[in-house]
Design a protein around this motif. Structure first.
Motif, PDB file in Angstrom:
ATOM      1  N   HIS A 194     -27.525  37.209  21.718  1.00  0.00           N
ATOM      2  CA  HIS A 194     -27.751  38.430  20.930  1.00  0.00           C
ATOM      3  C   HIS A 194     -28.291  39.538  21.825  1.00  0.00           C
ATOM      4  N   CYS A 223     -29.375  43.875  16.856  1.00  0.00           N
ATOM      5  CA  CYS A 223     -28.409  43.194  17.700  1.00  0.00           C
ATOM      6  C   CYS A 223     -27.201  44.109  17.859  1.00  0.00           C
ATOM      7  N   HIS A 238     -23.195  41.236  13.578  1.00  0.00           N
ATOM      8  CA  HIS A 238     -24.525  40.664  13.341  1.00  0.00           C
ATOM      9  C   HIS A 238     -25.449  41.635  12.617  1.00  0.00           C
TER      10      HIS A 238
HETATM   11 CU   LIG Z   1     -26.445  39.162  17.404  1.00  0.00          CU
END
Ligand SMILES: [Cu+2]
Length: 460
Positions: A263, A317, A322
């Motif tokens: 991430h 992120c 995400h």
């Molecule tokens: Cu992420």
């Protein structure tokens, strides 16, 4: 709200628990403190043991301990829990002491810690102290370094804490299932000297991911990469606390990653330096400035910055999926495709069918569409100028002047000084014209190719 849970035998012990010799009396178990509220608890200032500057757990709390001779004793209870991911959706998970993630454990360099782990899960478990150097038999790998902790049993982990830094805990028993169910927690080890590496605000959160079908509450534990809920401390935006800081504060944010992908965590506004990794603190001469730092799978990072720019600075992120909540990943892309005829045809079979995506997905940020109970919109959360079109791993660092030292209350939206917000241009906008001399049609371009080889040099 923190409540105390009395375990059988607890009260009998507290009086007589002074003599310690590495092995504990079976009855000598500290209380297991538990909480189920997703509200951030104020930092837990130490009242016994060495002093330190406590951390702030986003939508979480730190576990109280007791001193027992020279040992600092904690009690973790592995158990089924319910966690509100954001208002409107609650997940049935496994966690510790009422929550997923479990409470943050705060140690001090040089501490001797004793952690009681009671298993109230339907299957066996263990706890691995991720990043610690400790006696091999305390490492928590079921089958390899210890017998599994069977349901109903309590095991004891004892080790000396060698170095300060950023750590995690999680099961090392059926971890595919147990981590998919939310079992994890943060550990911070403070320097022995409270002035060392001192910051004004020290935030921690864990990255985790879940696959929960809309309208249900149980994660699908077989999912490997295609998760639909990307969480910080098992919360999604707009359910994630803001990181409230005072202008001028030196701020540390510690992030641990227990998902199955990396991430890249991106902070708008202030630039930061990575000051800590899984392996310890980064030497000052080896730090470099960043605006995005990639948190690898199983890794931890500490970043630090001085909050010298007031405002509402996004932190998220940078994988755009995400920053979404539950979404279908096998949806066709319709950008630029008229769906009128298609819609009429499909509605004959599915009257509720709604065409999406002809002009992108931004419409999803504000639309009200019927959803099953216990699910969240894919894009959600509103700011002072409209929908943010975000979910998942997104929050806001709110830098404000004049906050009190321990004030973590949300100060509301940033009041921009007049003339400092992007604005609409009201003048005439001329049509775009191509610069003369640039051919519009590639087929009109004449290529003159010079072939490599001895002869090609004759033209030079
Ligand atoms: Cu992420």
């Amino acid at each position: 709200m923190i409540t105390r849970r009395n375990l059988i035998g607890t009260s009998a012990v507290l009086a007589g628990a002074a003599a310690i010799s590495g092995r504990v009396q079976a009855a000598s178990i500290p209380e297991a403190v538990t909480t189920t509220s997703p509200a951030m608890q104020p930092p837990l200032a130490p009242t016994s043991g060495p002093a330190y500057q406590p951390v702030v757990t986003l939508n979480g709390w730190s576990l109280p301990w007791r001193m027992n001779g020279e040992w600092k004793e904690f009690h973790l209870v592995a158990e089924p829990v319910e966690r509100e991911l954001a208002p409107g959706m609650t997940a049935r998970l496994w966690g510790y002491n009422g929550q997923s993630p479990g409470p943050t454990l705060e140690f001090v360099e040089g501490d001797k810690v004793r952690i009681f782990v009671t298993n109230k899960l339907p299957e066996h478990t263990t706890v691995h102290w991720h990043g610690f150097v400790l006696p091999n038999g305390m490492d928590g790998v079921g089958g390899l370094t210890q017998p599994h902790i069977k349901p109903g049993k309590t095991f004891v982990y004892e080790f000396a804490v060698r170095r300060s830094g950023t750590f995690m805990y999680h099961p090392h028993a059926d971890e595919m299932v147990q981590m998919a169910m939310g079992m994890m927690g943060f550990i911070v080890v403070h320097p022995r000297d409270p002035q060392e590496r001192r910051v004004d605000r020290d935030f921690v959160f864990l990255l985790s991911s879940f696959d929960i079908d809309p309208g249900t509450s149980l994660p699908k534990v077989m999912t490997m990469t295609d998760f639909n809920l990307w969480t910080w401390n098992t919360r999604v935006f707009p359910g994630i606390d803001s990181l409230v800081v005072r202008k001028g504060d030196r701020v540390r944010i510690r992030v641990g990653n227990l998902t199955m992908t990396n991430h890249p965590i991106h902070l708008h506004g202030p630039h930061f330096e990575v000051t800590g990794t899984d392996g310890g603190w980064v030497r000052e001469s080896a730090r470099w400035p960043e605006v995005t730092t990639d948190i690898p799978v199983g890794g931890m990072r500490a970043i630090e910055f001085v909050a010298d720019e007031p405002g509402d600075w996004a932190i998220h992120c940078h994988k755009s999926h995400h920053t979404m909540n539950a979404m279908g990943h096998d949806v066709k892309t319709f950008i630029g495709t008229p769906q009128k005829d298609l819609t009429a045809a499909v509605r004959k079979m599915f009257p509720d069918y709604m065409p999406m995506g002809t002009e992108g997905m931004a419409e999803m940020g504000s639309m009200e569409m019927p959803m099953p109970d216990n699910t969240l919109p894919m894009m959600t959360g509103f700011g002072q100028f409209g929908p943010l079109e975000m979910g998942g791993m997104f929050s806001v660092v709110k830098v404000r002047e004049g906050l009190a030292r321990d004030d973590y209350n949300d100060p509301g939206p940033y009041k921009h000084p007049p003339g400092t917000v992007a604005y609409e241009f009201k003048g005439a906008v001329p049509d775009a014209t191509r610069r003369s001399g640039v051919p519009a049609n590639p087929s009109n371009v004449e290529l003159s190719v010079v072939k490599p080889g001895p002869k090609s040099h004759s033209n030079h």
